[in-house]
Design a protein around this motif. Structure first.
Motif, PDB file in Angstrom:
ATOM      1  N   LYS A  73      -8.924  -5.058   2.852  1.00 35.46           N
ATOM      2  CA  LYS A  73      -8.729  -4.361   4.740  1.00 35.46           C
ATOM      3  C   LYS A  73      -7.398  -3.838   4.751  1.00 35.46           C
ATOM      4  CE  LYS A  73     -10.177  -8.522   7.506  1.00 35.46           C
ATOM      5  NZ  LYS A  73      -9.471  -9.078   8.163  1.00 35.46           N
ATOM      6  N   THR A  74      -6.622  -3.526   3.943  1.00 31.42           N
ATOM      7  CA  THR A  74      -5.195  -2.491   3.567  1.00 31.42           C
ATOM      8  C   THR A  74      -5.388  -1.869   2.504  1.00 31.42           C
ATOM      9  OG1 THR A  74      -3.437  -4.662   3.543  1.00 31.42           O
ATOM     10  CG2 THR A  74      -2.905  -2.616   2.795  1.00 31.42           C
ATOM     11  N   GLU A 107      -5.280 -21.891 -10.519  1.00 40.93           N
ATOM     12  CA  GLU A 107      -5.308 -21.079 -10.236  1.00 40.93           C
ATOM     13  C   GLU A 107      -5.814 -19.398  -9.712  1.00 40.93           C
ATOM     14  OE1 GLU A 107      -0.790 -20.701  -9.056  1.00 40.93           O
ATOM     15  OE2 GLU A 107      -0.549 -22.764  -9.000  1.00 40.93           O
ATOM     16  N   PHE A 108      -5.507 -18.538  -9.395  1.00 33.31           N
ATOM     17  CA  PHE A 108      -6.144 -17.407  -9.692  1.00 33.31           C
ATOM     18  C   PHE A 108      -5.517 -16.339  -9.183  1.00 33.31           C
ATOM     19  CE2 PHE A 108      -8.359 -19.865  -6.268  1.00 33.31           C
ATOM     20  CZ  PHE A 108     -10.493 -19.838  -7.267  1.00 33.31           C
ATOM     21  N   ILE A 109      -5.522 -15.126 -10.601  1.00 27.94           N
ATOM     22  CA  ILE A 109      -5.040 -13.758 -10.770  1.00 27.94           C
ATOM     23  C   ILE A 109      -6.055 -13.228 -10.068  1.00 27.94           C
ATOM     24  CG2 ILE A 109      -3.512 -11.921 -12.085  1.00 27.94           C
ATOM     25  CD1 ILE A 109      -3.295 -14.614 -13.876  1.00 27.94           C
ATOM     26  N   LEU A 110      -4.875 -12.602  -9.306  1.00 30.09           N
ATOM     27  CA  LEU A 110      -6.471 -11.706  -8.363  1.00 30.09           C
ATOM     28  C   LEU A 110      -5.805 -10.127  -8.560  1.00 30.09           C
ATOM     29  CD1 LEU A 110      -6.192 -13.205  -4.133  1.00 30.09           C
ATOM     30  CD2 LEU A 110      -7.407 -13.396  -6.158  1.00 30.09           C
ATOM     31  N   VAL A 111      -7.231  -9.427  -8.882  1.00 31.11           N
ATOM     32  CA  VAL A 111      -6.330  -8.029  -9.371  1.00 31.11           C
ATOM     33  C   VAL A 111      -6.795  -6.748  -8.362  1.00 31.11           C
ATOM     34  CG1 VAL A 111      -5.934  -6.114 -11.683  1.00 31.11           C
ATOM     35  CG2 VAL A 111      -6.669  -9.604 -11.851  1.00 31.11           C
ATOM     36  N   PHE A 112      -6.036  -6.148  -8.465  1.00 30.61           N
ATOM     37  CA  PHE A 112      -6.567  -4.969  -7.120  1.00 30.61           C
ATOM     38  C   PHE A 112      -5.663  -3.703  -8.034  1.00 30.61           C
ATOM     39  CE2 PHE A 112      -5.748  -8.832  -4.728  1.00 30.61           C
ATOM     40  CZ  PHE A 112      -7.168  -8.953  -3.603  1.00 30.61           C
ATOM     41  N   ARG A 113      -6.622  -2.398  -7.520  1.00 30.25           N
ATOM     42  CA  ARG A 113      -6.317  -1.307  -7.405  1.00 30.25           C
ATOM     43  C   ARG A 113      -5.896  -0.393  -6.578  1.00 30.25           C
ATOM     44  NH1 ARG A 113      -9.115   1.642 -12.267  1.00 30.25           N
ATOM     45  NH2 ARG A 113     -11.153   1.480 -10.706  1.00 30.25           N
ATOM     46  N   LYS A 114      -5.042   0.582  -6.043  1.00 29.38           N
ATOM     47  CA  LYS A 114      -4.989   1.487  -5.367  1.00 29.38           C
ATOM     48  C   LYS A 114      -5.612   2.873  -5.613  1.00 29.38           C
ATOM     49  CE  LYS A 114      -1.796   4.414  -2.744  1.00 29.38           C
ATOM     50  NZ  LYS A 114      -0.402   4.531  -1.565  1.00 29.38           N
ATOM     51  N   GLY A 115      -6.542   2.785  -5.149  1.00 31.81           N
ATOM     52  CA  GLY A 115      -7.559   4.171  -5.297  1.00 31.81           C
ATOM     53  C   GLY A 115      -7.916   4.012  -6.863  1.00 31.81           C
ATOM     54  N   TRP A 129       1.015  -1.404   0.112  1.00 29.01           N
ATOM     55  CA  TRP A 129       0.317   0.223  -0.039  1.00 29.01           C
ATOM     56  C   TRP A 129       0.979   1.195  -0.115  1.00 29.01           C
ATOM     57  CZ3 TRP A 129      -5.005   1.155  -0.965  1.00 29.01           C
ATOM     58  CH2 TRP A 129      -5.137   2.683  -0.382  1.00 29.01           C
ATOM     59  N   ARG A 130       2.449   1.332   0.757  1.00 27.71           N
ATOM     60  CA  ARG A 130       2.624   2.767   0.635  1.00 27.71           C
ATOM     61  C   ARG A 130       3.444   2.272  -0.355  1.00 27.71           C
ATOM     62  NH1 ARG A 130       8.183   3.554   1.135  1.00 27.71           N
ATOM     63  NH2 ARG A 130       8.583   0.534   1.533  1.00 27.71           N
ATOM     64  N   VAL A 131       4.250   1.579  -1.099  1.00 22.98           N
ATOM     65  CA  VAL A 131       5.346   1.337  -2.085  1.00 22.98           C
ATOM     66  C   VAL A 131       4.245   2.332  -3.300  1.00 22.98           C
ATOM     67  CG1 VAL A 131       6.922   0.608  -0.828  1.00 22.98           C
ATOM     68  CG2 VAL A 131       5.302  -0.839  -2.759  1.00 22.98           C
ATOM     69  N   VAL A 132       3.314   1.432  -3.973  1.00 16.73           N
ATOM     70  CA  VAL A 132       2.230   1.553  -5.396  1.00 16.73           C
ATOM     71  C   VAL A 132       1.785   2.873  -5.314  1.00 16.73           C
ATOM     72  CG1 VAL A 132       0.197   0.462  -5.935  1.00 16.73           C
ATOM     73  CG2 VAL A 132       1.295  -1.210  -5.136  1.00 16.73           C
ATOM     74  N   LYS A 133       1.907   3.245  -6.459  1.00 17.81           N
ATOM     75  CA  LYS A 133       0.907   4.972  -7.319  1.00 17.81           C
ATOM     76  C   LYS A 133      -0.383   4.892  -6.511  1.00 17.81           C
ATOM     77  CE  LYS A 133       4.893   6.381  -9.793  1.00 17.81           C
ATOM     78  NZ  LYS A 133       5.248   6.411 -11.417  1.00 17.81           N
ATOM     79  N   LYS A 134      -0.723   5.344  -6.366  1.00 14.22           N
ATOM     80  CA  LYS A 134      -2.112   6.130  -6.469  1.00 14.22           C
ATOM     81  C   LYS A 134      -2.778   6.064  -8.468  1.00 14.22           C
ATOM     82  CE  LYS A 134      -2.602   9.685  -2.893  1.00 14.22           C
ATOM     83  NZ  LYS A 134      -2.811  10.982  -2.688  1.00 14.22           N
ATOM     84  N   GLY A 135      -3.685   4.470  -7.997  1.00 15.52           N
ATOM     85  CA  GLY A 135      -4.049   3.822  -9.467  1.00 15.52           C
ATOM     86  C   GLY A 135      -3.163   3.065 -10.162  1.00 15.52           C
ATOM     87  N   GLY A 136      -2.111   2.892  -9.133  1.00 14.51           N
ATOM     88  CA  GLY A 136      -1.557   1.457  -9.612  1.00 14.51           C
ATOM     89  C   GLY A 136      -2.146   0.029  -9.086  1.00 14.51           C
ATOM     90  N   ILE A 137      -2.017  -0.663  -9.742  1.00 21.23           N
ATOM     91  CA  ILE A 137      -2.143  -2.091  -9.940  1.00 21.23           C
ATOM     92  C   ILE A 137      -1.393  -3.596  -9.411  1.00 21.23           C
ATOM     93  CG2 ILE A 137      -2.940  -4.255 -11.305  1.00 21.23           C
ATOM     94  CD1 ILE A 137      -5.436  -1.503 -11.473  1.00 21.23           C
ATOM     95  N   VAL A 138      -2.186  -4.051  -8.349  1.00 23.37           N
ATOM     96  CA  VAL A 138      -1.141  -5.147  -7.426  1.00 23.37           C
ATOM     97  C   VAL A 138      -2.239  -7.042  -8.206  1.00 23.37           C
ATOM     98  CG1 VAL A 138      -1.133  -6.109  -5.761  1.00 23.37           C
ATOM     99  CG2 VAL A 138      -0.793  -4.014  -5.893  1.00 23.37           C
TER     100      VAL A 138
END
Length: 346
Positions: free
Chosen positions: A116-117, A154-162, A77-86
């Motif tokens: 939660k993060t 297997e799963f590829i979970l995709v998340f975005r920050k903001g 959460w700290r290192v990823v930019k706003k709008g970044g993808i995980v």
């Protein structure tokens, strides 16, 4: 064009060497809790895990293993930019402890922690690792009700920050267009089920390395990097392993910084740089070859195309592909003990 690729051989539960808000995309496949090959690694970080396994307490061991991973998800959460993808590639585990067979749902536990993060969940992908092995069916064979469904995905979970990332400057918009993929690749890559990939079998010389390596196929990070970042972005993998994500980032003209706990992987990772130039350019040639075959088939079925790519002068389906450019990898040089630099054609 040049990119840099750095590996930090430390635990990723504290990624202090990565600046806050500096990563555009994370593509990773962590150690899988409750898969036996990872027991030792998890137990070394928490003796409680070893005790839980000895006590045949699967649920407790499962939760304690995920607590180890939680520290990394938190620092993302700290290192990823706003709008970044995980993107997290993860498989569930099945295991028998004290005579009791059970599924341990790694994907849902990671999903819960990422939410939660603070990350938002985006539609994910299932990719099938289908096998023809005769022992893939588990349980009581043909006698109900004690047989179990195979576990071949297997799963590829995709998340975005903001919120969604924006490209406002003219040079940013141009780079985005050069980073485009083909229309037919979009149709395959952005489908929610991938059936054309297989698990990777590695011929690793050292038995200790073999026990601690479970690399995913090159196409998994290569596709995800093309899908969720643009050229010149910074990609990260906090569980680098044998370096698959690093080389996929290199092949896709992205910078890279990642973590790997096992020092034994250093030689293996850097030796891979000897082959990535030819491999990258072969992949580019194959993508173009596949596109030209697609053009031939579509022209036969639907007639002439309306758009022409400006770099290659071949037909493309949409305007968004007109400036698509696949930069060839020219060279890779080792800068220091843990860093490489890649140079590309313009």
């Amino acid at each position: 064009m040049k990119t840099t690729h750095q590996i930090i051989f430390e635990n990723s539960n504290n990624m202090a060497d990565i600046l806050s808000g500096s990563v555009d995309l994370v593509v990773t496949s962590p150690p899988y809790p409750m898969i036996e090959m990872w027991d030792e690694m998890f137990s070394e970080q928490s003796p409680e895990i070893s005790r839980a396994l000895k006590d045949k307490n699967g649920p407790l061991a499962f939760e304690l293993m995920h607590k180890i991973l939680d520290a990394t998800w938190s620092d993302l959460w700290r290192v990823v930019k706003k709008g970044g993808i995980v993107c997290v590639n993860i498989g569930d585990a099945t295991r028998t402890l004290d005579g009791n067979f059970a599924l341990y749902p790694n994907h849902s536990r990671i999903m819960s922690q990422m939410l939660k993060t603070g990350f938002a969940a985006l539609p994910g992908i299932l990719w099938r690792k289908q096998t023809n092995a005769p022992n893939k069916f588990m349980g009581s064979g043909m006698l109900p009700p004690g047989a179990y469904v195979t576990l071949e995905h297997e799963f590829i979970l995709v998340f975005r920050k903001g919120g969604r990332r924006e490209f406002r400057k003219d040079d940013e918009k141009m780079n985005r267009r050069k980073s485009a993929f083909f229309w037919e690749e979009r149709n395959a890559w952005f489908s929610d089920i991938w059936t054309d990939l297989r698990g990777t079998v590695q011929n690793l010389p050292d038995s200790k390395i073999r026990k601690r390596s479970a690399a995913f196929p090159f196409d998994v990070p290569y596709r995800l990097i093309q899908m969720f970042s643009v050229k010149g972005d910074t990609v990260s993998d906090p569980f680098l392993g044998t370096g698959t994500t690093l080389f996929a980032a290199m092949a896709a003209c992205r910078n890279f910084v990642g973590y790997e706990l096992e020092q034994e992987f250093r030689g293996l990772i850097f030796s891979g740089a000897d082959h990535i130039v030819s491999y990258t350019n072969e992949r580019i040639a194959k993508r173009i070859e596949n596109h030209l075959e697609f053009v031939k088939e579509r022209t036969r079925e639907k007639g002439e195309f309306k758009h022409l790519n400006r770099h290659y002068h071949f037909p493309v389906v949409t305007q968004q592909e007109k400036k698509l450019l696949l930069n060839q990898l020219v060279s890779v040089e080792k800068i220091d003990e843990n860093k490489m630099e890649a140079t590309y054609s313009n």
